[in-house]
Design a protein around this motif. Structure first.
Motif, PDB file in Angstrom:
ATOM      1  N   UNK A 161       0.813  -1.220   0.000  1.00 53.74           N
ATOM      2  CA  UNK A 161       0.000   0.000   0.000  1.00 53.74           C
ATOM      3  C   UNK A 161       0.846   1.270   0.000  1.00 53.74           C
ATOM      4  N   UNK A 162       2.166   1.131   0.053  1.00 55.61           N
ATOM      5  CA  UNK A 162       3.040   2.301  -0.073  1.00 55.61           C
ATOM      6  C   UNK A 162       3.175   2.718  -1.536  1.00 55.61           C
ATOM      7  N   UNK A 163       2.798   1.847  -2.461  1.00 51.59           N
ATOM      8  CA  UNK A 163       2.865   2.171  -3.887  1.00 51.59           C
ATOM      9  C   UNK A 163       1.630   2.991  -4.274  1.00 51.59           C
ATOM     10  N   UNK A 164       1.775   3.947  -5.182  1.00 52.49           N
ATOM     11  CA  UNK A 164       0.663   4.829  -5.547  1.00 52.49           C
ATOM     12  C   UNK A 164      -0.367   4.140  -6.443  1.00 52.49           C
ATOM     13  N   UNK A 165      -1.501   4.794  -6.559  1.00 56.49           N
ATOM     14  CA  UNK A 165      -2.521   4.451  -7.549  1.00 56.49           C
ATOM     15  C   UNK A 165      -2.633   5.668  -8.456  1.00 56.49           C
ATOM     16  N   UNK A 170      -3.069   8.964  -6.199  1.00 59.45           N
ATOM     17  CA  UNK A 170      -3.356   8.702  -4.789  1.00 59.45           C
ATOM     18  C   UNK A 170      -2.125   8.026  -4.209  1.00 59.45           C
ATOM     19  N   UNK A 171      -1.434   8.746  -3.340  1.00 59.09           N
ATOM     20  CA  UNK A 171      -0.237   8.194  -2.707  1.00 59.09           C
ATOM     21  C   UNK A 171      -0.079   8.810  -1.333  1.00 59.09           C
ATOM     22  N   UNK A 172       0.820   8.247  -0.567  1.00 60.63           N
ATOM     23  CA  UNK A 172       1.044   8.748   0.779  1.00 60.63           C
ATOM     24  C   UNK A 172      -0.235   8.685   1.590  1.00 60.63           C
TER      25      UNK A 172
END
Length: 177
Positions: free
Chosen positions: A102-106, A141-143
């Motif tokens: 889930x640390x990888x972006x969408x 969507x990240x971080x």
């Protein structure tokens, strides 16, 4: 990029999935990359093959170029979910949390008619904000935003001539493993 999406749909045709509640989704889906998003026996998840049994086509270079431009330090995406929103289609508020890292972006790319994108909180409920996404818009969507609830609650037919019919295509790229 629109022609690349047409090629994806020829290789792995759009499917109307049925929710776990037995209702057909209003959004039709296909995918490219190592994985596609599927619904099997009421369970949502990733699969390495289209429901027809064929492997997913590769993610087109035109799409990969956007990923690399907006998230250059991220791992390459393993899935490019392709959602077709007809004029009446909607996608309820949801989180993208079926991925292992889930640390990888969408990354989301909009093509075609405008769609009203709604983003909320890390928990279901509370206030949301809406923004109209136009053809060519990209959302990352990240971080802290990676797990915010989000969805599409309206399509504005006739606001683009890019596609062959009224509606919107959303390409959502993500790392699955």
């Amino acid at each position: 990029m629109a022609e690349d999406v047409r090629a994806i749909a020829r290789a792995a045709p759009f499917v109307t999935h049925v929710t776990r509640f037995g209702r057909p989704m209003s959004v039709r889906m296909t995918a490219a990359g190592r994985f596609g998003w599927v619904v099997e026996r009421g369970r949502y998840g990733y699969a390495e093959r289209h429901h027809s049994g064929v492997g997913w086509p590769p993610i087109p270079d035109s799409v990969m170029a956007v990923w690399r431009a907006v998230v250059p330090d991220a791992r390459d995406p393993e899935c490019c979910l392709v959602n077709w929103y007809g004029p009446e289609a909607r996608m309820g508020l949801h989180q993208d949390r079926d991925e292992a890292d889930l640390a990888q972006p969408v990354v989301s790319i909009s093509l075609g008619d405008d769609g009203r994108f709604r983003i909320g909180n890390l928990e279901r409920g509370g206030r949301t904000e809406a923004v109209w996404l136009r053809s060519g818009d990209v959302v990352v969507l990240e971080g802290a935003a990676r797990l915010r609830f989000h969805g599409v609650d309206r399509i504005a037919p006739g606001t683009s001539t890019l596609l062959d019919a009224p509606g919107r295509i959303n390409l959502t790229l993500r790392v699955v493993t």
